[in-house]
Enzyme design. Structure first.
Site, short mmCIF file in Angstrom:
data_model
loop_
_atom_site.label_atom_id
_atom_site.label_comp_id
_atom_site.label_asym_id
_atom_site.label_seq_id
_atom_site.Cartn_x
_atom_site.Cartn_y
_atom_site.Cartn_z
N ASP A 18 0.84 -1.22 0.00
CA ASP A 18 0.00 0.00 0.00
C ASP A 18 0.87 1.26 0.00
OD1 ASP A 18 0.85 -0.20 2.59
OD2 ASP A 18 -1.13 -0.07 3.52
N SER A 19 2.21 1.09 0.02
CA SER A 19 3.09 2.25 -0.16
C SER A 19 2.89 2.87 -1.54
CB SER A 19 4.57 1.85 0.04
OG SER A 19 4.91 0.82 -0.86
N ASP B 114 -1.30 -5.97 -0.09
CA ASP B 114 -1.62 -5.33 1.20
C ASP B 114 -3.11 -5.07 1.30
OD1 ASP B 114 0.67 -5.10 2.70
OD2 ASP B 114 1.24 -3.14 1.88
N LYS C 292 -1.46 -9.19 3.05
CA LYS C 292 -0.65 -8.77 4.21
C LYS C 292 -1.46 -7.73 4.96
CE LYS C 292 3.25 -6.11 3.75
NZ LYS C 292 2.87 -4.85 4.41
N GLU D 259 -1.49 -5.28 8.83
CA GLU D 259 -0.61 -4.75 9.88
C GLU D 259 -1.19 -4.95 11.28
OE1 GLU D 259 0.14 -0.63 8.97
OE2 GLU D 259 0.95 -1.10 6.99
N GLU E 294 9.30 -4.40 10.36
CA GLU E 294 9.79 -3.15 9.77
C GLU E 294 10.37 -2.22 10.83
OE1 GLU E 294 7.04 -1.27 7.07
OE2 GLU E 294 8.31 0.49 6.83
O1 KIV Z 1 3.62 -1.12 1.47
C1 KIV Z 1 4.78 -1.58 1.41
O2 KIV Z 1 5.54 -1.32 0.47
C2 KIV Z 1 5.22 -2.45 2.50
C3 KIV Z 1 6.68 -2.74 2.62
C4 KIV Z 1 7.39 -1.56 3.18
C5 KIV Z 1 6.92 -3.96 3.44
O3 KIV Z 1 4.41 -2.87 3.27
#
Ligand code: KIV
Length: 272
Positions: free
Chosen positions: A42-43, A86, A116, A118, A185
């Site tokens: 989600d980055s 994510d 994934k 959090e 992280e």
């Molecule tokens: O969103 C992302 O790119 C991530 C990585 C930093 C692990 O979750």
């Protein structure tokens, strides 16, 4: 590749590499580089959509990017890296039903085979248990969890003894309920190293030292695509600078070329 294969990689002592991608162009590159897993992180909220945090990205946008990532991979299912997507902010924090619908949509309408998410607060634990029971593999994510930026900031996590104990207990819990791997992280390397030795599932570090079962990086950081990277993600090449220079040269070349007048000047006209 099934997500649980990563546990076998750990048993075999094989290091795991995970790189992010957000479209077919980047996933093709990441696959060609030999990464085991493509993470649609989600980055991309920041890197692609220009937001200042990961919070605004929607489930629809994550799905759109994950579909594109899948199209960029080779046609051979056998050789393809695993796609993990994510779950975006608010797609799993509001209860189990909503989380199953969100994760299920991603797996149903794209080539992602796992999600994934959090944290490991009790509500998140219930959500993960339900997802796994419903056949949706889950990768955990502890330490710096960017969706909690307004609570944690972006600084290193688990610096105190108390926080380290909490994180270790959460990691053990995530393994116990069936996560197939865990991202840690921006935490002290000794904690990540200890968890890598303790857990049976692979521990994937980012800003958590080298002594992990695998590493994950944001591809844009490694390639130096942005003008600012986090301290734990040093660029391998300065792609942004190289691109700007190449494009600047092209623009200048074209501009100089087009200086040749296309209509006759007044002197040229009087020559007739
Ligand atoms: O969103 C992302 O790119 C991530 C990585 C930093 C692990 O979750």
């Amino acid at each position: 590749m099934l997500p649980k294969e990563l546990i076998r990689f750990k048993e075999q002592g094989r290091h795991i590499t995970i790189l992010t991608a957000w479209d077919s162009l980047s996933s093709a590159i990441v696959e060609a580089a030999g990464a085991d897993v493509v993470l649609v992180g989600d980055s991309l909220s920041m890197f692609i959509h220009g937001h200042s945090t990961t919070l605004p990205v929607t489930l629809q946008q994550m799905l759109h990017h994950t579909q594109a990532v899948g199209r960029g991979l080779s046609s051979s299912k056998q050789k393809q890296p695993l796609i993990v997507c994510d779950l975006p902010f608010l797609s799993y924090q509001c209860g189990e039903d909503k989380a199953v619908a969100a994760a299920g949509t991603l797996l149903k309408e794209s080539s992602a085979a796992a999600v994934k998410l959090e944290g490991a607060e009790p509500e998140v634990i219930s959500v993960i248990e339900r997802l796994i029971r419903m056949g949706i593999p889950v990768m955990g994510h502890l330490g710096l969890t960017p969706q909690s930026v307004h609570k944690l900031g972006y600084q290193k996590q688990a610096e105190s003894q108390l926080e380290q104990e909490k994180l270790i207990n959460q990691a053990l819990k995530l393994e116990a309920i069936g996560c197939f791997s865990l991202v840690l992280e921006h935490i002290p390397s000794k904690v990540a190293s200890k968890l890598s030795r303790t857990l049976k599932i692979p521990v994937i570090g980012i800003g958590a030292g080298e002594d992990c079962d695998g590493q994950v990086r944001v591809t844009a950081d490694l390639l130096g695509l942005t003008d600012k990277q986090p301290p734990f993600a040093k660029p391998l090449i300065q792609t942004r600078e190289l691109c700007i220079k190449a494009l600047k040269d092209w623009v200048n070349q074209k501009n100089n070329h087009s200086k040749i007048p296309t209509t006759p000047t007044s002197e040229q006209v009087s020559d007739y």
